[in-house]
Design a protein around this motif. Structure first.
Motif, short mmCIF file in Angstrom:
data_model
loop_
_atom_site.label_atom_id
_atom_site.label_comp_id
_atom_site.label_asym_id
_atom_site.label_seq_id
_atom_site.Cartn_x
_atom_site.Cartn_y
_atom_site.Cartn_z
N UNK A 167 -60.20 -16.33 30.28
CA UNK A 167 -61.41 -16.44 31.08
C UNK A 167 -62.54 -15.69 30.39
N UNK A 168 -63.80 -16.01 30.70
CA UNK A 168 -64.90 -15.18 30.20
C UNK A 168 -64.68 -13.73 30.62
N UNK A 169 -65.04 -12.76 29.79
CA UNK A 169 -64.78 -11.35 30.12
C UNK A 169 -65.33 -10.94 31.49
N UNK A 170 -66.52 -11.41 31.84
CA UNK A 170 -67.09 -11.02 33.13
C UNK A 170 -66.27 -11.55 34.30
N UNK A 171 -65.69 -12.73 34.14
CA UNK A 171 -64.85 -13.29 35.20
C UNK A 171 -63.54 -12.53 35.29
N UNK A 172 -62.98 -12.15 34.15
CA UNK A 172 -61.77 -11.31 34.17
C UNK A 172 -62.03 -10.01 34.91
N UNK A 173 -63.16 -9.38 34.60
CA UNK A 173 -63.47 -8.11 35.26
C UNK A 173 -63.74 -8.31 36.75
N UNK A 174 -64.38 -9.41 37.11
CA UNK A 174 -64.59 -9.74 38.52
C UNK A 174 -63.26 -9.84 39.25
N UNK A 175 -62.33 -10.60 38.69
CA UNK A 175 -61.03 -10.79 39.34
C UNK A 175 -60.26 -9.48 39.42
#
Length: 318
Positions: A167-175
């Motif tokens: 996933x894009x890094x920002x989406x990984x961090x969101x999850x």
């Protein structure tokens, strides 16, 4: 009033490139391969009429298919708890969205895809269909409104799986924040940030859009809102893991709030708010500067609370 979870979800997922990066991993392989991802974009600036959210724009995107005069309109929703009423709500809204998009020129072959991201302490247990189970005579089921929600449930996802997800890094961090961050003690949050250090650096290194430090700012305030971590401890953790922590707006926001409290004067509040607005949005014109300098203390306080979440100057002073 929207929750911190909704605020963070919308801060991240309002950006089409991040939503597309997530959906490429969520959709069935055959469908993902048929999508022309270069065309993925917001379906419209505004969908009039029905709303899923009363305080912020809904997340509606459109994308074309390779070699077909067809378009997929995705309606993205977020839930921090299973909601039995969601299938009816989403069906009503998706029919409305499809009608509006077709009026605006979408092909007749356009279809709507309702997508839900869920987290909330226990797995999704609500229906994904408007009508299911034996409550209605089987003979009538084919004539009932039917729309199945595509649910991405974060609850079964282990931390290690999310750390390595494509996933894009920002989406990984969101999850990671939604699933494994909220509700933690200070020691738990700081230990988690140590484990997530590479994801933080990956978000920082992504040249966007969106701007990486806007996202890191949103993640920082989310953790402050939903955990027991203190501002100083959180800032030290960010400083330890980021290559250029001085660029993080959260640092500036903390400093401006502290200075504003110590000054205790309208002039000081206005001067400090102007500094943060210019950092967020670039140089302000004379009309914008006068708007801030002529504001009341109550307006300045309200606008200072908005500035770290707003997308434009007009959103701050709306």
């Amino acid at each position: 009033m929207t929750s911190p979870h909704d605020n963070l979800f919308h801060r991240v997922m309002q950006h089409p490139a991040l939503v597309a990066g997530w959906l490429r991993t969520l959709l069935p392989t055959r469908i993902a391969a048929a999508v022309d991802w270069s065309t993925f974009a917001p379906a419209a600036e505004r969908i009039p009429g029905l709303r899923l959210h009363s305080q912020r724009a809904d997340l509606v995107f459109a994308v074309d298919l390779h070699g077909e005069a067809a378009r997929v309109i995705t309606v993205v929703e977020h839930k921090s708890a299973p909601d039995p009423s969601l299938p009816a709500q989403m069906l009503r809204y998706c029919v409305h969205v499809l009608h509006v998009c077709r009026r605006r020129g979408a092909p007749e072959a356009a279809v709507v895809l309702p997508i839900v991201l869920h987290h909330g302490g226990r797995p999704w247990s609500a229906p994904t269909l408007l009508v299911q189970g034996p409550d209605l005579a089987r003979a009538l089921l084919p004539w009932q409104p039917r729309q199945r929600l595509l649910v991405d449930d974060l609850e079964p996802r282990r931390e290690q799986d999310l750390l390595t997800a494509p996933l894009p890094p920002a989406v990984r961090l969101l999850f990671l924040c939604l699933r494994h961050g909220r509700g933690g003690s200070e020691s738990e949050v700081l230990a988690a940030l140590d484990r997530w250090s590479q994801v933080l650096r990956d978000v920082e290194a992504d040249d966007g859009p969106p701007l990486p430090y806007d996202l890191l700012d949103a993640f920082g305030w989310y953790l402050l809102d939903t955990t027991d971590v203190g501002e100083d401890a959180l800032q030290r953790a960010f400083n330890r893991h980021l290559q250029h922590p001085e660029n993080n707006p959260m640092t500036t926001g903390q400093r401006i709030r502290a200075e504003s409290r110590s000054l205790g004067r309208v002039e000081g509040q206005a001067r400090l708010l102007l500094k943060l607005l210019q950092r967020r949005f670039g140089p302000l014109n004379q009309i914008q500067q006068d708007r801030i300098r002529n504001a009341t203390a109550e307006e300045l306080e309200r606008w200072t609370d908005r500035v770290l979440d707003a997308a434009t100057f007009d959103d701050v002073v709306a």
